[in-house]
Design a protein around this motif. Structure first.
Motif, short mmCIF file in Angstrom:
data_model
loop_
_atom_site.label_atom_id
_atom_site.label_comp_id
_atom_site.label_asym_id
_atom_site.label_seq_id
_atom_site.Cartn_x
_atom_site.Cartn_y
_atom_site.Cartn_z
N ALA A 68 71.33 55.56 61.82
CA ALA A 68 70.76 56.01 63.10
C ALA A 68 71.63 55.73 64.32
CB ALA A 68 69.37 55.42 63.31
N LYS A 69 72.93 55.52 64.13
CA LYS A 69 73.80 55.31 65.29
C LYS A 69 73.80 56.55 66.19
CE LYS A 69 77.57 54.46 62.96
NZ LYS A 69 77.00 54.70 61.60
N SER A 70 73.94 57.71 65.60
CA SER A 70 74.00 58.95 66.39
C SER A 70 72.68 59.25 67.07
CB SER A 70 74.42 60.13 65.49
OG SER A 70 75.74 59.96 65.03
N ILE A 71 71.56 58.94 66.41
CA ILE A 71 70.26 59.21 67.02
C ILE A 71 70.06 58.36 68.26
CG2 ILE A 71 67.76 59.11 66.65
CD1 ILE A 71 68.25 59.71 63.72
N ILE A 72 70.46 57.09 68.18
CA ILE A 72 70.36 56.21 69.34
C ILE A 72 71.27 56.71 70.46
CG2 ILE A 72 70.85 53.87 70.18
CD1 ILE A 72 69.97 52.81 67.45
N GLY A 73 72.49 57.13 70.10
CA GLY A 73 73.41 57.66 71.09
C GLY A 73 72.89 58.94 71.73
N ASP A 74 72.32 59.83 70.91
CA ASP A 74 71.76 61.08 71.44
C ASP A 74 70.61 60.81 72.41
OD1 ASP A 74 73.52 62.70 70.06
OD2 ASP A 74 72.19 62.95 68.34
N PHE A 75 69.81 59.79 72.12
CA PHE A 75 68.71 59.46 73.03
C PHE A 75 69.26 58.96 74.36
CE2 PHE A 75 65.50 56.77 74.93
CZ PHE A 75 64.34 57.52 74.79
N ALA A 76 70.31 58.14 74.30
CA ALA A 76 70.93 57.65 75.54
C ALA A 76 71.44 58.81 76.39
CB ALA A 76 72.06 56.68 75.21
N VAL A 77 72.03 59.81 75.73
CA VAL A 77 72.52 60.99 76.46
C VAL A 77 71.36 61.75 77.09
CG1 VAL A 77 73.64 63.24 76.18
CG2 VAL A 77 74.61 61.23 75.07
N SER A 78 70.23 61.84 76.38
CA SER A 78 69.10 62.63 76.87
C SER A 78 68.43 62.02 78.09
CB SER A 78 68.06 62.81 75.74
OG SER A 78 67.41 61.58 75.46
N VAL A 79 68.56 60.71 78.28
CA VAL A 79 67.89 60.06 79.42
C VAL A 79 68.86 59.73 80.55
CG1 VAL A 79 66.07 59.10 77.97
CG2 VAL A 79 68.12 57.73 78.41
N SER A 80 70.12 60.08 80.40
CA SER A 80 71.12 59.78 81.42
C SER A 80 71.60 61.08 82.06
CB SER A 80 72.31 59.03 80.80
OG SER A 80 73.28 58.73 81.77
N THR A 81 71.47 61.19 83.38
CA THR A 81 71.86 62.40 84.10
C THR A 81 73.37 62.61 84.01
OG1 THR A 81 70.05 62.04 85.64
CG2 THR A 81 71.76 63.58 86.32
N GLY A 82 73.76 63.83 83.66
CA GLY A 82 75.19 64.17 83.63
C GLY A 82 75.95 63.56 82.46
N ALA A 83 75.24 63.10 81.41
CA ALA A 83 75.91 62.52 80.25
C ALA A 83 76.50 63.63 79.38
CB ALA A 83 74.92 61.67 79.45
N ARG A 84 77.53 63.28 78.61
CA ARG A 84 78.18 64.23 77.72
C ARG A 84 78.36 63.59 76.34
NH1 ARG A 84 77.09 67.04 81.31
NH2 ARG A 84 78.30 68.65 82.39
N LYS A 85 78.42 64.46 75.33
CA LYS A 85 78.66 64.00 73.96
C LYS A 85 79.86 64.73 73.39
CE LYS A 85 76.66 63.85 69.31
NZ LYS A 85 75.49 64.13 68.45
N ALA A 86 80.70 64.03 72.66
CA ALA A 86 81.82 64.62 71.94
C ALA A 86 81.86 64.01 70.55
CB ALA A 86 83.14 64.38 72.68
#
Length: 210
Positions: A134-152
């Motif tokens: 669940a590393k990616s799921i936790i990271g995806d949640f952080a991106v979803s609640v942070s304005t202007g966040a990006r994922k690569a």
């Protein structure tokens, strides 16, 4: 830079990476070769209006009830710690309270004032573990609640794509342009998944940005 045709005096300015909603007219543009038209056509969107859909959180837009709840939560955190935040962070994932706490502290760190300080005060958080934990799921949640966040994703992007790249323009336009990557576009948070899948040649290129 876009001039709003409905109100000529109003100028809207966007920066690379902004998510915007555009309304306009799709038009055909002939491809020129020298001074003559060819049989080929390009398409352009003549923008009539545009609006920013990835907005900053505006505190003045909060209701009195929202402000009261935030103040009560702040006072509770001062007395009892951040347990309530941890329980609501990626609630689908059981446990990992220490990891969630570290990411919450990173996200809550105040953004730098560009006029006062050039050094970045955001910490890097490195998660290492077996696949499927669940590393990616936790990271995806952080991106979803942070304005202007990006994922690569390291396996799907090179370091050039994550940082910045120089692209050659079409022959009729000429020259080169710089395209910003996810690290440049991210306002507060860049979630870089599968870091281990970056090539050894690409990894040193991320050092300055990190």
């Amino acid at each position: 830079l876009m001039k709003n045709m409905t109100s000529p005096e109003k100028i809207k300015i966007f920066t690379p990476g902004n998510e915007i909603r555009c309304f306009g007219l799709l038009k055909e543009v002939p491809v020129m070769k020298g001074n003559s038209k060819t049989e080929f056509l390009n398409w352009i969107l003549e923008i009539i209006s545009a609006e920013l859909i990835e907005k900053e959180i505006q505190t003045e837009a909060l209701s009195e009830d929202d402000k009261k709840r935030i103040k009560e939560l702040s006072e509770k955190i001062d007395k009892e710690g951040i347990n309530d935040l941890v329980q609501s962070f990626a609630p689908d994932i059981y446990g990992y309270n220490e990891i969630k706490s570290a990411i919450i502290f990173q996200l809550c760190n105040q953004r730098n004032d560009k006029l006062k300080r050039n050094m970045r005060n955001k910490s890097n958080v490195l998660l290492i573990g077996d696949p499927g934990v669940a590393k990616s799921i936790i990271g995806d949640f952080a991106v979803s609640v942070s304005t202007g966040a990006r994922k690569a994703v390291g396996g799907g992007s090179s370091a050039v794509g994550i940082t910045a790249s120089v692209m050659k323009e079409e022959e009729k336009v000429g020259g080169f342009r710089v395209e910003p990557g996810a690290m440049v576009l991210a306002m507060d948070l860049l979630f870089l998944a599968e870091l281990n899948n970056l090539s050894d040649e690409d990894k040193p290129k991320l050092q300055e940005g990190m």
